[in-house]
Design a protein around this motif. Structure first.
Motif, PDB file in Angstrom:
ATOM      1  N   ARG A  93       0.840  -1.196   0.000  1.00 40.69           N
ATOM      2  CA  ARG A  93       0.000   0.000   0.000  1.00 40.69           C
ATOM      3  C   ARG A  93       0.873   1.242   0.000  1.00 40.69           C
ATOM      4  N   HIS A  94       0.500   2.235  -0.825  1.00 48.96           N
ATOM      5  CA  HIS A  94       1.203   3.521  -0.845  1.00 48.96           C
ATOM      6  C   HIS A  94       0.763   4.309   0.383  1.00 48.96           C
ATOM      7  N   ASP A  95       1.719   4.825   1.158  1.00 54.54           N
ATOM      8  CA  ASP A  95       1.414   5.473   2.432  1.00 54.54           C
ATOM      9  C   ASP A  95       0.631   6.776   2.298  1.00 54.54           C
ATOM     10  N   LYS A  96       0.895   7.538   1.262  1.00 54.87           N
ATOM     11  CA  LYS A  96       0.252   8.846   1.150  1.00 54.87           C
ATOM     12  C   LYS A  96      -1.165   8.753   0.598  1.00 54.87           C
ATOM     13  N   THR A  97      -1.391   7.858  -0.356  1.00 53.01           N
ATOM     14  CA  THR A  97      -2.713   7.746  -0.980  1.00 53.01           C
ATOM     15  C   THR A  97      -3.536   6.593  -0.418  1.00 53.01           C
ATOM     16  N   PHE A  98      -2.904   5.693   0.331  1.00 50.76           N
ATOM     17  CA  PHE A  98      -3.535   4.489   0.881  1.00 50.76           C
ATOM     18  C   PHE A  98      -4.093   3.578  -0.220  1.00 50.76           C
ATOM     19  N   LYS A  99      -3.555   3.691  -1.415  1.00 50.84           N
ATOM     20  CA  LYS A  99      -3.965   2.859  -2.535  1.00 50.84           C
ATOM     21  C   LYS A  99      -3.086   1.616  -2.578  1.00 50.84           C
ATOM     22  N   ILE A 100      -3.713   0.471  -2.828  1.00 45.51           N
ATOM     23  CA  ILE A 100      -2.958  -0.765  -2.972  1.00 45.51           C
ATOM     24  C   ILE A 100      -2.274  -0.737  -4.338  1.00 45.51           C
ATOM     25  N   VAL A 101      -0.959  -0.858  -4.345  1.00 41.42           N
ATOM     26  CA  VAL A 101      -0.205  -0.788  -5.595  1.00 41.42           C
ATOM     27  C   VAL A 101       0.209  -2.167  -6.105  1.00 41.42           C
ATOM     28  N   TYR A 102       0.159  -3.171  -5.239  1.00 39.76           N
ATOM     29  CA  TYR A 102       0.527  -4.521  -5.662  1.00 39.76           C
ATOM     30  C   TYR A 102      -0.103  -5.527  -4.703  1.00 39.76           C
ATOM     31  N   GLY A 103      -0.619  -6.623  -5.256  1.00 41.34           N
ATOM     32  CA  GLY A 103      -1.131  -7.706  -4.423  1.00 41.34           C
ATOM     33  C   GLY A 103      -2.641  -7.733  -4.288  1.00 41.34           C
ATOM     34  N   ASP A 104      -3.356  -6.978  -5.116  1.00 40.33           N
ATOM     35  CA  ASP A 104      -4.820  -6.997  -5.010  1.00 40.33           C
ATOM     36  C   ASP A 104      -5.498  -7.612  -6.233  1.00 40.33           C
ATOM     37  N   VAL A 105      -4.710  -8.133  -7.175  1.00 41.36           N
ATOM     38  CA  VAL A 105      -5.271  -8.772  -8.364  1.00 41.36           C
ATOM     39  C   VAL A 105      -4.784 -10.210  -8.392  1.00 41.36           C
ATOM     40  N   PRO A 106      -5.574 -11.207  -8.535  1.00 39.48           N
ATOM     41  CA  PRO A 106      -6.989 -11.217  -8.865  1.00 39.48           C
ATOM     42  C   PRO A 106      -7.911 -11.035  -7.671  1.00 39.48           C
ATOM     43  N   LYS A 107      -7.368 -11.126  -6.458  1.00 38.25           N
ATOM     44  CA  LYS A 107      -8.184 -10.900  -5.267  1.00 38.25           C
ATOM     45  C   LYS A 107      -7.329 -10.204  -4.217  1.00 38.25           C
ATOM     46  N   PRO A 108      -7.931  -9.587  -3.220  1.00 36.34           N
ATOM     47  CA  PRO A 108      -7.146  -8.890  -2.187  1.00 36.34           C
ATOM     48  C   PRO A 108      -6.175  -9.832  -1.473  1.00 36.34           C
ATOM     49  N   PHE A 109      -5.009  -9.299  -1.154  1.00 39.39           N
ATOM     50  CA  PHE A 109      -3.961 -10.031  -0.440  1.00 39.39           C
ATOM     51  C   PHE A 109      -3.555 -11.305  -1.181  1.00 39.39           C
ATOM     52  N   SER A 110      -3.389 -11.202  -2.490  1.00 45.04           N
ATOM     53  CA  SER A 110      -3.061 -12.385  -3.286  1.00 45.04           C
ATOM     54  C   SER A 110      -1.560 -12.579  -3.493  1.00 45.04           C
ATOM     55  N   ALA A 111      -0.736 -11.642  -3.076  1.00 45.75           N
ATOM     56  CA  ALA A 111       0.713 -11.753  -3.281  1.00 45.75           C
ATOM     57  C   ALA A 111       1.367 -12.557  -2.160  1.00 45.75           C
ATOM     58  N   SER A 112       2.313 -13.388  -2.531  1.00 49.30           N
ATOM     59  CA  SER A 112       3.096 -14.123  -1.538  1.00 49.30           C
ATOM     60  C   SER A 112       4.294 -13.263  -1.125  1.00 49.30           C
ATOM     61  N   LEU A 113       5.026 -13.712  -0.120  1.00 47.50           N
ATOM     62  CA  LEU A 113       6.236 -12.993   0.291  1.00 47.50           C
ATOM     63  C   LEU A 113       7.245 -12.954  -0.859  1.00 47.50           C
ATOM     64  N   ASP A 114       7.331 -14.039  -1.603  1.00 49.65           N
ATOM     65  CA  ASP A 114       8.241 -14.074  -2.751  1.00 49.65           C
ATOM     66  C   ASP A 114       7.841 -13.046  -3.800  1.00 49.65           C
ATOM     67  N   ASP A 115       6.530 -12.925  -4.047  1.00 51.97           N
ATOM     68  CA  ASP A 115       6.039 -11.939  -5.020  1.00 51.97           C
ATOM     69  C   ASP A 115       6.391 -10.519  -4.586  1.00 51.97           C
ATOM     70  N   ILE A 116       6.186 -10.227  -3.308  1.00 51.45           N
ATOM     71  CA  ILE A 116       6.486  -8.897  -2.770  1.00 51.45           C
ATOM     72  C   ILE A 116       7.978  -8.615  -2.903  1.00 51.45           C
ATOM     73  N   GLU A 117       8.787  -9.622  -2.569  1.00 51.72           N
ATOM     74  CA  GLU A 117      10.239  -9.460  -2.647  1.00 51.72           C
ATOM     75  C   GLU A 117      10.685  -9.167  -4.083  1.00 51.72           C
ATOM     76  N   LYS A 118      10.123  -9.890  -5.051  1.00 47.52           N
ATOM     77  CA  LYS A 118      10.468  -9.672  -6.459  1.00 47.52           C
ATOM     78  C   LYS A 118      10.045  -8.276  -6.910  1.00 47.52           C
ATOM     79  N   TYR A 119       8.872  -7.826  -6.484  1.00 47.30           N
ATOM     80  CA  TYR A 119       8.388  -6.493  -6.848  1.00 47.30           C
ATOM     81  C   TYR A 119       9.328  -5.420  -6.291  1.00 47.30           C
ATOM     82  N   LEU A 120       9.736  -5.584  -5.038  1.00 42.48           N
ATOM     83  CA  LEU A 120      10.637  -4.601  -4.415  1.00 42.48           C
ATOM     84  C   LEU A 120      12.007  -4.612  -5.092  1.00 42.48           C
ATOM     85  N   GLU A 121      12.472  -5.785  -5.501  1.00 45.00           N
ATOM     86  CA  GLU A 121      13.755  -5.865  -6.206  1.00 45.00           C
ATOM     87  C   GLU A 121      13.679  -5.122  -7.538  1.00 45.00           C
TER      88      GLU A 121
END
Length: 78
Positions: free
Chosen positions: A43-71
């Motif tokens: 989630r982006h802190d200023k807009t509170f918008k979910i930027v990753y992990g809400d498609v196809p459903k909320p909280f759908s990203a794994s820790l590995d997915d989050i790590e790859k996105y941040l990399e």
């Protein structure tokens, strides 16, 4: 080192990286209570918008997915 300690240190490292980009890692605690693996979202802190992990459903990203996105974010690709 136990698996739990490894995931906790990994999560702390990812939270520090995400904070540099004004992002927060959210975890679906309700799913964990129900006995299912809890998913994650960014989630982006200023807009509170979910930027990753809400498609196809909320909280759908794994820790590995989050790590790859941040990399990719660190490399300037995202």
């Amino acid at each position: 080192m136990s698996r739990k300690e490894f995931d906790a240190s990994r999560m702390r490292r990812m939270k520090r990286t995400a904070a540099r980009y004004d992002l927060t890692i959210l975890t679906a605690e309700k799913l964990k209570v129900l006995g299912q693996p809890g998913g994650h979202a960014l989630r982006h802190d200023k807009t509170f918008k979910i930027v990753y992990g809400d498609v196809p459903k909320p909280f759908s990203a794994s820790l590995d997915d989050i790590e790859k996105y941040l990399e990719k974010l660190e490399a300037g690709e995202a």
